[in-house]
Write a protein that holds these residues in place. Sequence first.
Motif, PDB file in Angstrom:
ATOM      1  N   LEU A 297       0.853  -1.188   0.000  1.00 13.52           N
ATOM      2  CA  LEU A 297       0.000   0.000   0.000  1.00 13.52           C
ATOM      3  C   LEU A 297       0.885   1.233   0.000  1.00 13.52           C
ATOM      4  O   LEU A 297       1.748   1.389   0.878  1.00 13.52           O
ATOM      5  CB  LEU A 297      -0.911   0.018   1.226  1.00 13.52           C
ATOM      6  CG  LEU A 297      -1.708   1.309   1.463  1.00 13.52           C
ATOM      7  CD1 LEU A 297      -2.790   1.484   0.409  1.00 13.52           C
ATOM      8  CD2 LEU A 297      -2.329   1.307   2.860  1.00 13.52           C
ATOM      9  N   VAL A 298       0.680   2.113  -0.978  1.00  8.02           N
ATOM     10  CA  VAL A 298       1.497   3.309  -1.119  1.00  8.02           C
ATOM     11  C   VAL A 298       0.609   4.547  -1.097  1.00  8.02           C
ATOM     12  O   VAL A 298      -0.402   4.608  -1.820  1.00  8.02           O
ATOM     13  CB  VAL A 298       2.308   3.293  -2.437  1.00  8.02           C
ATOM     14  CG1 VAL A 298       3.122   4.571  -2.602  1.00  8.02           C
ATOM     15  CG2 VAL A 298       3.211   2.059  -2.483  1.00  8.02           C
ATOM     16  N   ARG A 299       0.977   5.492  -0.265  1.00 11.14           N
ATOM     17  CA  ARG A 299       0.332   6.809  -0.329  1.00 11.14           C
ATOM     18  C   ARG A 299       1.035   7.597  -1.423  1.00 11.14           C
ATOM     19  O   ARG A 299       2.238   7.870  -1.338  1.00 11.14           O
ATOM     20  CB  ARG A 299       0.453   7.541   1.006  1.00 11.14           C
ATOM     21  CG  ARG A 299      -0.199   8.928   0.977  1.00 11.14           C
ATOM     22  CD  ARG A 299       0.019   9.678   2.267  1.00 11.14           C
ATOM     23  NE  ARG A 299      -0.588  10.995   2.206  1.00 11.14           N
ATOM     24  CZ  ARG A 299      -0.406  11.961   3.103  1.00 11.14           C
ATOM     25  NH1 ARG A 299       0.360  11.730   4.162  1.00 11.14           N
ATOM     26  NH2 ARG A 299      -0.989  13.126   2.968  1.00 11.14           N
ATOM     27  N   VAL A 300       0.301   7.948  -2.466  1.00  9.39           N
ATOM     28  CA  VAL A 300       0.894   8.627  -3.613  1.00  9.39           C
ATOM     29  C   VAL A 300       1.144  10.094  -3.266  1.00  9.39           C
ATOM     30  O   VAL A 300       0.226  10.808  -2.851  1.00  9.39           O
ATOM     31  CB  VAL A 300      -0.018   8.515  -4.850  1.00  9.39           C
ATOM     32  CG1 VAL A 300       0.616   9.233  -6.043  1.00  9.39           C
ATOM     33  CG2 VAL A 300      -0.275   7.048  -5.197  1.00  9.39           C
ATOM     34  N   MET A 301       2.380  10.529  -3.443  1.00  7.69           N
ATOM     35  CA  MET A 301       2.754  11.910  -3.145  1.00  7.69           C
ATOM     36  C   MET A 301       2.893  12.771  -4.398  1.00  7.69           C
ATOM     37  O   MET A 301       2.824  13.994  -4.336  1.00  7.69           O
ATOM     38  CB  MET A 301       4.065  11.917  -2.364  1.00  7.69           C
ATOM     39  CG  MET A 301       4.009  11.136  -1.058  1.00  7.69           C
ATOM     40  SD  MET A 301       2.736  11.745   0.078  1.00  7.69           S
ATOM     41  CE  MET A 301       3.411  13.365   0.478  1.00  7.69           C
ATOM     42  N   ALA A 302       3.109  12.130  -5.543  1.00  2.00           N
ATOM     43  CA  ALA A 302       3.224  12.870  -6.803  1.00  2.00           C
ATOM     44  C   ALA A 302       2.997  11.901  -7.951  1.00  2.00           C
ATOM     45  O   ALA A 302       3.400  10.734  -7.891  1.00  2.00           O
ATOM     46  CB  ALA A 302       4.598  13.524  -6.939  1.00  2.00           C
ATOM     47  N   SER A 303       2.339  12.389  -8.994  1.00  2.00           N
ATOM     48  CA  SER A 303       2.133  11.569 -10.184  1.00  2.00           C
ATOM     49  C   SER A 303       2.234  12.451 -11.421  1.00  2.00           C
ATOM     50  O   SER A 303       1.690  13.559 -11.457  1.00  2.00           O
ATOM     51  CB  SER A 303       0.775  10.860 -10.147  1.00  2.00           C
ATOM     52  OG  SER A 303      -0.276  11.783  -9.926  1.00  2.00           O
ATOM     53  N   GLY A 304       2.961  11.964 -12.421  1.00  2.00           N
ATOM     54  CA  GLY A 304       3.130  12.708 -13.661  1.00  2.00           C
ATOM     55  C   GLY A 304       2.059  12.338 -14.675  1.00  2.00           C
ATOM     56  O   GLY A 304       1.561  11.211 -14.700  1.00  2.00           O
ATOM     57  N   VAL A 305       1.700  13.307 -15.510  1.00  2.00           N
ATOM     58  CA  VAL A 305       0.691  13.083 -16.544  1.00  2.00           C
ATOM     59  C   VAL A 305       1.398  12.773 -17.852  1.00  2.00           C
ATOM     60  O   VAL A 305       2.099  13.625 -18.410  1.00  2.00           O
ATOM     61  CB  VAL A 305      -0.232  14.303 -16.709  1.00  2.00           C
ATOM     62  CG1 VAL A 305      -1.319  14.009 -17.739  1.00  2.00           C
ATOM     63  CG2 VAL A 305      -0.861  14.675 -15.369  1.00  2.00           C
ATOM     64  N   CYS A 306       1.215  11.557 -18.340  1.00  2.00           N
ATOM     65  CA  CYS A 306       1.934  11.040 -19.504  1.00  2.00           C
ATOM     66  C   CYS A 306       0.987  10.908 -20.687  1.00  2.00           C
ATOM     67  O   CYS A 306      -0.232  10.762 -20.516  1.00  2.00           O
ATOM     68  CB  CYS A 306       2.540   9.677 -19.145  1.00  2.00           C
ATOM     69  SG  CYS A 306       3.399   8.841 -20.483  1.00  2.00           S
ATOM     70  N   HIS A 307       1.552  10.912 -21.889  1.00  2.00           N
ATOM     71  CA  HIS A 307       0.725  10.780 -23.088  1.00  2.00           C
ATOM     72  C   HIS A 307       0.017   9.431 -23.132  1.00  2.00           C
ATOM     73  O   HIS A 307      -1.041   9.301 -23.767  1.00  2.00           O
ATOM     74  CB  HIS A 307       1.579  10.970 -24.340  1.00  2.00           C
ATOM     75  CG  HIS A 307       0.799  11.501 -25.506  1.00  2.00           C
ATOM     76  ND1 HIS A 307      -0.030  10.711 -26.257  1.00  2.00           N
ATOM     77  CD2 HIS A 307       0.705  12.748 -26.032  1.00  2.00           C
ATOM     78  CE1 HIS A 307      -0.595  11.437 -27.208  1.00  2.00           C
ATOM     79  NE2 HIS A 307      -0.172  12.670 -27.088  1.00  2.00           N
ATOM     80  N   SER A 308       0.566   8.427 -22.454  1.00  2.00           N
ATOM     81  CA  SER A 308      -0.107   7.130 -22.419  1.00  2.00           C
ATOM     82  C   SER A 308      -1.472   7.242 -21.745  1.00  2.00           C
ATOM     83  O   SER A 308      -2.426   6.554 -22.134  1.00  2.00           O
ATOM     84  CB  SER A 308       0.756   6.099 -21.686  1.00  2.00           C
ATOM     85  OG  SER A 308       1.940   5.827 -22.410  1.00  2.00           O
ATOM     86  N   ASP A 309      -1.588   8.093 -20.727  1.00  2.00           N
ATOM     87  CA  ASP A 309      -2.887   8.320 -20.091  1.00  2.00           C
ATOM     88  C   ASP A 309      -3.863   8.933 -21.088  1.00  2.00           C
ATOM     89  O   ASP A 309      -5.039   8.567 -21.127  1.00  2.00           O
ATOM     90  CB  ASP A 309      -2.729   9.237 -18.878  1.00  2.00           C
ATOM     91  CG  ASP A 309      -1.797   8.661 -17.827  1.00  2.00           C
ATOM     92  OD1 ASP A 309      -2.103   7.584 -17.303  1.00  2.00           O
ATOM     93  OD2 ASP A 309      -0.750   9.284 -17.555  1.00  2.00           O
TER      94      ASP A 309
END
Length: 374
Positions: free
Chosen positions: A41-53
């Motif tokens: 279980l990971v608390r997400v602190m940052a996520s990048g927006v990629c073209h795959s999304d």
Amino acid sequence: MSTHHSTTGPRLTRAVVHDPATGETGIRTLTLAAPRADQVLVRVMASGVCHSDLHIVEGDWPTDTPLVLGHEGAGVVEAIGPDVHDVSVGDHVILSWFAPCRRCEACAAGRAWLCGNTKAVSNTLPDGSTPFSDEHGEDVLPFLGVGAFSEYVVVPEAAAVPVDRNVPFDVGALIGCAVTTGVGAAVHTADVRPGDSAVVIGCGGVGQAVVLGLRTVGAHPIVAVDLSEERLELARSLGATHTLRGDDPDLTARVHEITGGAHHAFEAIGRPATIETLPGLLRAGGQAVLVGMTAIGAKVSIDPFDLADQGKSILGCNYGSSVPAVDFPRLAALHRAGRLPLDRLIGNRGTLTDVERAFGDLRAGVGLRTVLKP
């Protein structure tokens, strides 16, 4: 030794969900199951927006099940399952979107990016399950087995790679996809040598990382190509010796003037029309590297006589031909040492509510990497 932490069971998490039935993308509150077996279980602190999304949102990569978007992330481990051995509660981790099985022939040969048993591309955990469910108890799948546009995620241990706690989370998120893919394309896939000439078509997050990788291994000259002056300016500051506009009608001739025909040509967009230009940029014996991901089923037209007669090659690049457990910590250490200024790849920062703005920038081909804090 792992530190075990009991959990109280499922929890609620806000997440960005794309529903293919309606075409809508928005924030929903989901139930996230507690980690089992070798899950983390990971608390997400940052996520990048990629073209795959964006490929998912645009329908380029069809899906018939709602997905939690996001696959480029970093965070803190809050709980682990009883079979976890290499990750501990409190670890700062970078999430890998291509969790390898660690047992197949490719994994045993050190080529985790070719793992034939991973379930990530099916958007599930290794056992075929999903940790996310909606208010009706229906499954919501994690994109590429991660679903990083969420406050919390549950991933297999192989997808949570511990790194130095001093690595900023936003930098760690980019290492999770764009940086590893781009730097790895130059260092691993193409095996660029000092003094080799190279051209990079497309200077978004991945393309800029290719430029960084080329500079790190001593390529020269390095030609960056894009339609955005902002991106070209950044590419120059990161190591490109020359920049050209992608709409230059004499682009091929200009590249040959600068390089004599490039040893390496990287396409970091995923556009068939751009891919088709790569062989013409190369010298005899040169290689084209396909880094950007196209829509599923896309076709390109290539002159096979030119490839055979001139001994040119076309290489596919998945995840920079990298092994996350090895390459994530190395890239993080290079950043900490000042050798890879990865923070300069970050453009806008925001929250999950800013995801549509980030998609708009990707559609327009402007700006740098957007990083979201759930």
